[in-house]
Motif scaffolding. Structure first.
Motif, PDB file in Angstrom:
ATOM      1  N   TYR A  36       0.846  -1.210   0.000  1.00  0.00           N
ATOM      2  CA  TYR A  36       0.000   0.000   0.000  1.00  0.00           C
ATOM      3  C   TYR A  36       0.876   1.254   0.000  1.00  0.00           C
ATOM      4  N   ARG A  37       1.997   1.174   0.730  1.00  0.00           N
ATOM      5  CA  ARG A  37       2.932   2.305   0.766  1.00  0.00           C
ATOM      6  C   ARG A  37       3.520   2.559  -0.622  1.00  0.00           C
ATOM      7  N   LEU A  43       2.268   7.434  -6.519  1.00  0.00           N
ATOM      8  CA  LEU A  43       1.371   8.553  -6.829  1.00  0.00           C
ATOM      9  C   LEU A  43       1.994   9.879  -6.392  1.00  0.00           C
ATOM     10  N   LEU A  44       2.565   9.891  -5.192  1.00  0.00           N
ATOM     11  CA  LEU A  44       3.191  11.119  -4.673  1.00  0.00           C
ATOM     12  C   LEU A  44       4.345  11.555  -5.578  1.00  0.00           C
ATOM     13  N   PRO A  49      -2.976  12.742  -7.570  1.00  0.00           N
ATOM     14  CA  PRO A  49      -3.795  12.755  -6.352  1.00  0.00           C
ATOM     15  C   PRO A  49      -3.861  11.363  -5.707  1.00  0.00           C
ATOM     16  N   LEU A  50      -4.108  11.341  -4.394  1.00  0.00           N
ATOM     17  CA  LEU A  50      -4.144  10.060  -3.672  1.00  0.00           C
ATOM     18  C   LEU A  50      -5.532   9.434  -3.670  1.00  0.00           C
ATOM     19  N   ALA A  81      -0.149   8.413   3.788  1.00  0.00           N
ATOM     20  CA  ALA A  81      -0.704   8.386   2.422  1.00  0.00           C
ATOM     21  C   ALA A  81      -1.209   6.985   2.079  1.00  0.00           C
ATOM     22  N   ALA A  82      -0.489   5.963   2.564  1.00  0.00           N
ATOM     23  CA  ALA A  82      -0.885   4.568   2.289  1.00  0.00           C
ATOM     24  C   ALA A  82      -2.257   4.265   2.875  1.00  0.00           C
ATOM     25  N   SER A  83      -2.518   4.770   4.076  1.00  0.00           N
ATOM     26  CA  SER A  83      -3.816   4.464   4.684  1.00  0.00           C
ATOM     27  C   SER A  83      -4.942   5.151   3.904  1.00  0.00           C
TER      28      SER A  83
END
Ligand code: DC
Length: 209
Positions: A36-37, A43-44, A49-50, A81-83
Protein backbone atom coordinates in the motif's frame (compact mmCIF):
# COMPACT_ATOMS: atom_id res chain seq x y z
CA UNK A 1 3.14 -25.55 3.15
CA UNK A 2 2.04 -23.27 5.94
CA UNK A 3 0.64 -19.77 5.88
CA UNK A 4 0.83 -17.52 8.90
CA UNK A 5 -1.41 -14.46 9.02
CA UNK A 6 -0.25 -11.67 11.30
CA UNK A 7 -2.43 -8.60 11.65
CA UNK A 8 -2.46 -5.55 13.86
CA UNK A 9 -2.52 -1.75 13.95
CA UNK A 10 0.30 0.66 13.07
CA UNK A 11 3.38 0.43 15.33
CA UNK A 12 2.14 -2.68 17.14
CA UNK A 13 5.48 -4.48 16.67
CA UNK A 14 4.04 -6.93 14.12
CA UNK A 15 6.76 -6.22 11.55
CA UNK A 16 9.60 -7.12 13.91
CA UNK A 17 7.71 -10.18 15.05
CA UNK A 18 6.98 -11.29 11.48
CA UNK A 19 10.64 -11.01 10.45
CA UNK A 20 11.80 -13.05 13.44
CA UNK A 21 9.19 -15.74 12.85
CA UNK A 22 10.02 -15.93 9.12
CA UNK A 23 13.72 -16.41 9.96
CA UNK A 24 13.02 -19.07 12.59
CA UNK A 25 10.66 -21.14 10.43
CA UNK A 26 12.36 -20.54 7.07
CA UNK A 27 9.30 -18.93 5.50
CA UNK A 28 8.93 -16.18 2.92
CA UNK A 29 7.82 -12.92 4.46
CA UNK A 30 5.70 -10.15 2.99
CA UNK A 31 4.97 -6.92 4.83
CA UNK A 32 1.75 -6.08 2.98
CA UNK A 33 1.82 -2.53 4.37
CA UNK A 34 4.72 -1.95 1.98
CA UNK A 35 2.46 -2.76 -0.99
CA UNK A 36 0.00 0.00 0.00
CA UNK A 37 2.93 2.30 0.77
CA UNK A 38 4.46 1.66 -2.68
CA UNK A 39 1.23 2.62 -4.43
CA UNK A 40 1.00 5.82 -2.37
CA UNK A 41 4.67 6.66 -3.01
CA UNK A 42 4.31 6.12 -6.76
CA UNK A 43 1.37 8.55 -6.83
CA UNK A 44 3.19 11.12 -4.67
CA UNK A 45 6.34 10.90 -6.81
CA UNK A 46 4.32 11.54 -9.96
CA UNK A 47 2.44 14.41 -8.37
CA UNK A 48 -0.85 12.54 -8.78
CA UNK A 49 -3.80 12.75 -6.35
CA UNK A 50 -4.14 10.06 -3.67
CA UNK A 51 -7.89 9.67 -4.06
CA UNK A 52 -8.32 8.92 -7.78
CA UNK A 53 -9.25 5.24 -7.84
CA UNK A 54 -8.48 4.69 -11.54
CA UNK A 55 -4.96 6.08 -11.22
CA UNK A 56 -4.29 4.29 -7.92
CA UNK A 57 -5.57 0.97 -9.27
CA UNK A 58 -3.24 1.30 -12.25
CA UNK A 59 -0.25 1.75 -9.92
CA UNK A 60 -1.39 -1.21 -7.81
CA UNK A 61 -1.67 -3.44 -10.88
CA UNK A 62 1.82 -2.48 -12.06
CA UNK A 63 3.46 -3.10 -8.68
CA UNK A 64 6.37 -5.56 -8.56
CA UNK A 65 6.59 -7.17 -5.12
CA UNK A 66 10.27 -7.99 -5.69
CA UNK A 67 11.08 -4.29 -5.97
CA UNK A 68 9.67 -3.14 -2.60
CA UNK A 69 12.26 -1.04 -0.77
CA UNK A 70 11.49 -0.98 2.95
CA UNK A 71 13.87 1.85 3.73
CA UNK A 72 12.38 4.23 1.18
CA UNK A 73 8.80 3.24 1.99
CA UNK A 74 9.08 3.38 5.80
CA UNK A 75 8.98 7.18 5.93
CA UNK A 76 6.18 8.37 8.20
CA UNK A 77 4.39 10.50 5.58
CA UNK A 78 4.17 7.55 3.20
CA UNK A 79 2.35 5.51 5.86
CA UNK A 80 -0.25 8.22 6.23
CA UNK A 81 -0.70 8.39 2.42
CA UNK A 82 -0.89 4.57 2.29
CA UNK A 83 -3.82 4.46 4.68
CA UNK A 84 -5.63 6.84 2.30
CA UNK A 85 -5.08 4.75 -0.84
CA UNK A 86 -5.95 1.62 1.17
CA UNK A 87 -9.62 2.64 1.43
CA UNK A 88 -10.15 2.12 -2.33
CA UNK A 89 -11.58 -1.31 -3.24
CA UNK A 90 -9.90 -1.32 -6.69
CA UNK A 91 -6.48 -0.88 -5.08
CA UNK A 92 -7.17 -3.60 -2.52
CA UNK A 93 -8.37 -6.05 -5.20
CA UNK A 94 -5.19 -5.63 -7.24
CA UNK A 95 -2.86 -5.88 -4.24
CA UNK A 96 -4.67 -8.80 -2.59
CA UNK A 97 -4.26 -10.83 -5.81
CA UNK A 98 -0.49 -10.32 -5.66
CA UNK A 99 -0.38 -11.03 -1.92
CA UNK A 100 -2.23 -14.34 -2.39
CA UNK A 101 0.16 -15.40 -5.15
CA UNK A 102 3.05 -14.64 -2.79
CA UNK A 103 1.47 -16.72 -0.01
CA UNK A 104 1.15 -19.76 -2.27
CA UNK A 105 4.90 -20.15 -2.88
CA UNK A 106 6.48 -23.18 -1.17
CA UNK A 107 7.52 -23.74 1.58
CA UNK A 108 4.99 -21.20 2.86
CA UNK A 109 4.88 -17.63 4.03
CA UNK A 110 4.13 -15.23 6.78
CA UNK A 111 2.20 -12.15 5.72
CA UNK A 112 1.68 -9.21 8.01
CA UNK A 113 -0.89 -6.47 7.57
CA UNK A 114 -4.42 -5.50 8.55
CA UNK A 115 -6.67 -7.99 6.70
CA UNK A 116 -4.54 -11.09 6.22
CA UNK A 117 -6.54 -13.36 8.55
CA UNK A 118 -9.89 -11.95 7.48
CA UNK A 119 -9.55 -11.43 3.70
CA UNK A 120 -6.19 -12.29 2.10
CA UNK A 121 -5.59 -15.72 3.68
CA UNK A 122 -8.76 -16.63 5.60
CA UNK A 123 -7.77 -20.32 5.60
CA UNK A 124 -4.36 -19.72 7.21
CA UNK A 125 -3.82 -22.37 9.92
CA UNK A 126 -2.19 -19.83 12.23
CA UNK A 127 -3.62 -16.35 12.71
CA UNK A 128 -2.10 -13.88 15.11
CA UNK A 129 -3.40 -10.44 16.01
CA UNK A 130 -0.82 -8.21 17.64
CA UNK A 131 -2.00 -5.13 19.39
CA UNK A 132 -1.06 -2.58 22.07
CA UNK A 133 -2.68 0.56 23.39
CA UNK A 134 -2.31 3.68 21.22
CA UNK A 135 -0.22 5.31 23.98
CA UNK A 136 2.24 2.42 24.09
CA UNK A 137 2.53 2.29 20.29
CA UNK A 138 3.07 6.06 20.04
CA UNK A 139 5.76 5.88 22.73
CA UNK A 140 7.58 3.10 20.86
CA UNK A 141 7.46 5.06 17.63
CA UNK A 142 8.67 8.20 19.42
CA UNK A 143 11.62 6.36 21.01
CA UNK A 144 12.54 4.83 17.66
CA UNK A 145 12.66 8.23 15.93
CA UNK A 146 14.59 9.90 18.77
CA UNK A 147 17.08 7.02 19.04
CA UNK A 148 17.87 7.50 15.35
CA UNK A 149 18.67 11.15 16.04
CA UNK A 150 15.36 12.46 14.71
CA UNK A 151 13.05 15.01 16.27
CA UNK A 152 9.53 14.13 17.21
CA UNK A 153 6.79 15.32 19.50
CA UNK A 154 5.00 12.59 21.41
CA UNK A 155 1.58 14.31 21.29
CA UNK A 156 1.85 14.65 17.51
CA UNK A 157 2.78 10.97 17.08
CA UNK A 158 -0.07 9.85 19.34
CA UNK A 159 -2.51 11.94 17.27
CA UNK A 160 -1.13 10.36 14.06
CA UNK A 161 -1.46 6.84 15.46
CA UNK A 162 -5.04 7.52 16.53
CA UNK A 163 -5.98 9.02 13.16
CA UNK A 164 -4.48 6.06 11.31
CA UNK A 165 -6.31 3.59 13.59
CA UNK A 166 -9.59 5.38 12.95
CA UNK A 167 -9.09 5.20 9.17
CA UNK A 168 -7.94 1.55 9.19
CA UNK A 169 -10.74 0.39 11.52
CA UNK A 170 -13.46 2.56 10.02
CA UNK A 171 -13.09 1.86 6.30
CA UNK A 172 -15.86 -0.12 4.60
CA UNK A 173 -13.63 -2.54 2.63
CA UNK A 174 -11.55 -4.98 4.71
CA UNK A 175 -11.34 -2.94 7.92
CA UNK A 176 -8.72 -3.75 10.53
CA UNK A 177 -10.11 -6.34 12.92
CA UNK A 178 -9.03 -9.68 14.37
CA UNK A 179 -10.29 -12.81 12.60
CA UNK A 180 -12.60 -14.84 14.84
CA UNK A 181 -9.99 -17.59 15.11
CA UNK A 182 -6.98 -15.30 15.64
CA UNK A 183 -4.79 -15.58 18.74
CA UNK A 184 -4.54 -12.17 20.40
CA UNK A 185 -1.12 -10.93 21.52
CA UNK A 186 -1.37 -7.68 23.46
CA UNK A 187 2.12 -6.21 23.62
CA UNK A 188 1.13 -3.35 25.97
CA UNK A 189 2.27 -5.49 28.87
CA UNK A 190 4.28 -8.12 27.02
CA UNK A 191 7.72 -7.49 25.57
CA UNK A 192 8.57 -8.53 22.02
CA UNK A 193 10.51 -11.59 23.24
CA UNK A 194 7.48 -12.91 25.14
CA UNK A 195 5.23 -12.19 22.13
CA UNK A 196 7.69 -14.11 19.93
CA UNK A 197 7.81 -17.12 22.26
CA UNK A 198 4.00 -17.15 22.53
CA UNK A 199 3.63 -16.99 18.74
CA UNK A 200 6.07 -19.92 18.41
CA UNK A 201 3.89 -22.05 20.69
CA UNK A 202 0.88 -21.50 18.37
CA UNK A 203 2.93 -22.16 15.23
CA UNK A 204 4.59 -25.28 16.63
CA UNK A 205 1.16 -26.64 17.54
CA UNK A 206 -0.07 -26.04 13.97
CA UNK A 207 3.03 -27.74 12.56
CA UNK A 208 2.44 -30.69 14.90
CA UNK A 209 5.71 -30.18 16.80
O1 DC B 1 1.57 -1.47 8.33
P1 DC B 1 1.85 -0.14 7.65
O2 DC B 1 1.93 1.03 8.60
O3 DC B 1 3.03 -0.21 6.76
O4 DC B 1 0.57 0.11 6.70
C1 DC B 1 0.39 1.31 5.99
C2 DC B 1 -1.08 1.46 5.63
O5 DC B 1 -1.45 0.50 4.64
C3 DC B 1 -2.06 1.24 6.77
O6 DC B 1 -2.37 2.42 7.45
C4 DC B 1 -3.28 0.67 6.11
C5 DC B 1 -2.76 0.01 4.87
N1 DC B 1 -2.76 -1.46 4.93
C6 DC B 1 -3.93 -2.10 4.64
O7 DC B 1 -4.95 -1.45 4.44
N2 DC B 1 -3.98 -3.46 4.58
C7 DC B 1 -2.87 -4.19 4.81
N3 DC B 1 -2.95 -5.53 4.74
C8 DC B 1 -1.67 -3.54 5.15
C9 DC B 1 -1.63 -2.17 5.21
Amino acid sequence: MITIALDGPAASGKGTLARRLAAKYGLHHLDTGLTYRAVAKALLDKGLPLDDEVLAEREAGALDLAALDRKVLSVHGVGEAASRVAVMPGVRRALVEKQRAFASRPPGAILDGRDIGTVVCPDAPVKLYVTASAAVRAERRWKEIVSQGGEAEYAQILADVERRDARDIGRADSPLRPAEDAHLLDTSEMDIETAFQTACVYIDAALGH
